[in-house]
Motif scaffolding. Structure first.
Motif, PDB file in Angstrom:
ATOM      1  N   VAL A 112      38.161   5.311  22.506  1.00  0.00           N
ATOM      2  CA  VAL A 112      37.303   4.464  23.521  1.00  0.00           C
ATOM      3  C   VAL A 112      37.638   2.809  23.067  1.00  0.00           C
ATOM      4  O   VAL A 112      37.872   2.033  23.754  1.00  0.00           O
ATOM      5  N   ALA A 113      37.557   2.646  21.853  1.00  0.00           N
ATOM      6  CA  ALA A 113      37.809   1.449  21.301  1.00  0.00           C
ATOM      7  C   ALA A 113      39.104   1.048  21.643  1.00  0.00           C
ATOM      8  O   ALA A 113      39.686  -0.139  21.912  1.00  0.00           O
ATOM      9  N   ARG A 114      40.336   2.049  21.270  1.00  0.00           N
ATOM     10  CA  ARG A 114      41.706   1.566  21.725  1.00  0.00           C
ATOM     11  C   ARG A 114      41.726   1.364  22.946  1.00  0.00           C
ATOM     12  O   ARG A 114      42.783   0.496  23.639  1.00  0.00           O
ATOM     13  N   THR A 115      41.228   2.005  23.980  1.00  0.00           N
ATOM     14  CA  THR A 115      41.209   1.944  25.378  1.00  0.00           C
ATOM     15  C   THR A 115      40.741   0.386  25.754  1.00  0.00           C
ATOM     16  O   THR A 115      41.379  -0.216  26.632  1.00  0.00           O
ATOM     17  N   LEU A 116      39.661   0.050  25.316  1.00  0.00           N
ATOM     18  CA  LEU A 116      39.138  -1.378  25.533  1.00  0.00           C
ATOM     19  C   LEU A 116      40.122  -2.366  25.029  1.00  0.00           C
ATOM     20  O   LEU A 116      40.152  -3.303  25.794  1.00  0.00           O
ATOM     21  N   VAL A 117      40.629  -2.378  24.100  1.00  0.00           N
ATOM     22  CA  VAL A 117      41.595  -3.330  23.321  1.00  0.00           C
ATOM     23  C   VAL A 117      43.003  -3.309  24.051  1.00  0.00           C
ATOM     24  O   VAL A 117      43.062  -4.288  24.478  1.00  0.00           O
ATOM     25  N   GLY A 118      43.348  -2.214  24.329  1.00  0.00           N
ATOM     26  CA  GLY A 118      44.429  -2.178  25.248  1.00  0.00           C
ATOM     27  C   GLY A 118      44.266  -2.290  26.568  1.00  0.00           C
ATOM     28  O   GLY A 118      45.263  -2.705  27.555  1.00  0.00           O
ATOM     29  N   THR A 120      42.542  -4.845  27.793  1.00  0.00           N
ATOM     30  CA  THR A 120      42.676  -6.150  28.200  1.00  0.00           C
ATOM     31  C   THR A 120      44.120  -6.482  28.257  1.00  0.00           C
ATOM     32  O   THR A 120      44.549  -7.270  29.081  1.00  0.00           O
ATOM     33  N   ALA A 121      44.910  -5.943  27.393  1.00  0.00           N
ATOM     34  CA  ALA A 121      46.332  -6.208  27.444  1.00  0.00           C
ATOM     35  C   ALA A 121      47.058  -5.707  28.821  1.00  0.00           C
ATOM     36  O   ALA A 121      47.737  -6.406  29.349  1.00  0.00           O
ATOM     37  N   LEU A 122      46.438  -4.578  29.393  1.00  0.00           N
ATOM     38  CA  LEU A 122      47.065  -4.176  30.537  1.00  0.00           C
ATOM     39  C   LEU A 122      46.597  -4.887  31.577  1.00  0.00           C
ATOM     40  O   LEU A 122      47.506  -5.058  32.627  1.00  0.00           O
ATOM     41  N   THR A 123      45.606  -5.396  31.631  1.00  0.00           N
ATOM     42  CA  THR A 123      44.985  -6.129  32.865  1.00  0.00           C
ATOM     43  C   THR A 123      45.792  -7.489  32.914  1.00  0.00           C
ATOM     44  O   THR A 123      46.241  -7.928  33.991  1.00  0.00           O
ATOM     45  N   GLU A 124      46.082  -7.984  31.632  1.00  0.00           N
ATOM     46  CA  GLU A 124      46.600  -9.341  31.566  1.00  0.00           C
ATOM     47  C   GLU A 124      48.106  -8.988  32.116  1.00  0.00           C
ATOM     48  O   GLU A 124      48.722  -9.807  32.734  1.00  0.00           O
TER      49      GLU A 124
END
Length: 169
Positions: A112-118, A120-124
């Motif tokens: 879950v933590a990796r998905t949240l951090v990644g 943001t990068a995916l959204t950008e």
């Protein structure tokens, strides 16, 4: 009882030795007319059984089965409840496994933590791609290609739905 019937071996022993091809019971059968007759009857029975064949199903069996299947479709409600019960059972088993295993629970937290951090990068990255499409006027081209692909897929779906049914094939 005749004197030969006292000496005659058990039928199971006789047939076992007949299969093996040797033994004292077979030697006895060569001299005893009763045992010889039994062996001959057994040989004829095996010959008759080998000639028998399984009967073929009727030629219209597939057509009849497919007609019954088409005539009695499964209700959508039953399929829905069956699917939901399978999904619920699977989720309950997964949740039970997750709650009973510390390793699985910590692995879930890390994921879950990796998905949240990644995320943001995916959204950008997605926003940057949309901006690039908009600024180069490729947006209309993407919309046109998407329209052509989707209309083709939906057209094929409609054609597949109006094709022959299994009972007509």
């Amino acid at each position: 009882m005749t004197p030969t019937s006292i000496e005659c071996p058990d039928l199971e022993v006789l047939f076992t030795e007949l299969e093996a091809g040797e033994g004292p019971a077979l030697e006895h059968a060569e001299r005893c007319p009763l045992c010889t007759a039994i062996i001959e009857e057994h040989r004829l029975l095996e010959k008759d059984l080998c000639r028998l064949a399984d009967p073929l199903p009727p030629p219209d069996l597939v057509h009849k089965v497919m007609a019954r299947v088409a005539a009695e479709p499964t209700p959508v409600r039953r399929e829905l409840w069956t699917g939901l019960s399978i999904l619920g059972a699977s989720l309950m088993m997964g949740l039970g496994l997750l709650l009973t295993s510390d390793t699985a629970l910590s692995g879930l937290g890390k994921s879950v933590a990796r998905t949240l951090v990644g995320g943001t990068a995916l959204t950008e990255a997605l926003l940057s791609g949309v901006h690039a499409l908009w600024s180069t006027a490729a947006g209309p081209l993407v919309a046109l290609v998407a329209f052509v692909v989707l209309s083709s897929v939906f057209g094929l779906k409609r054609l597949a739905r109006s094709g022959p049914t299994p009972s007509q094939a």
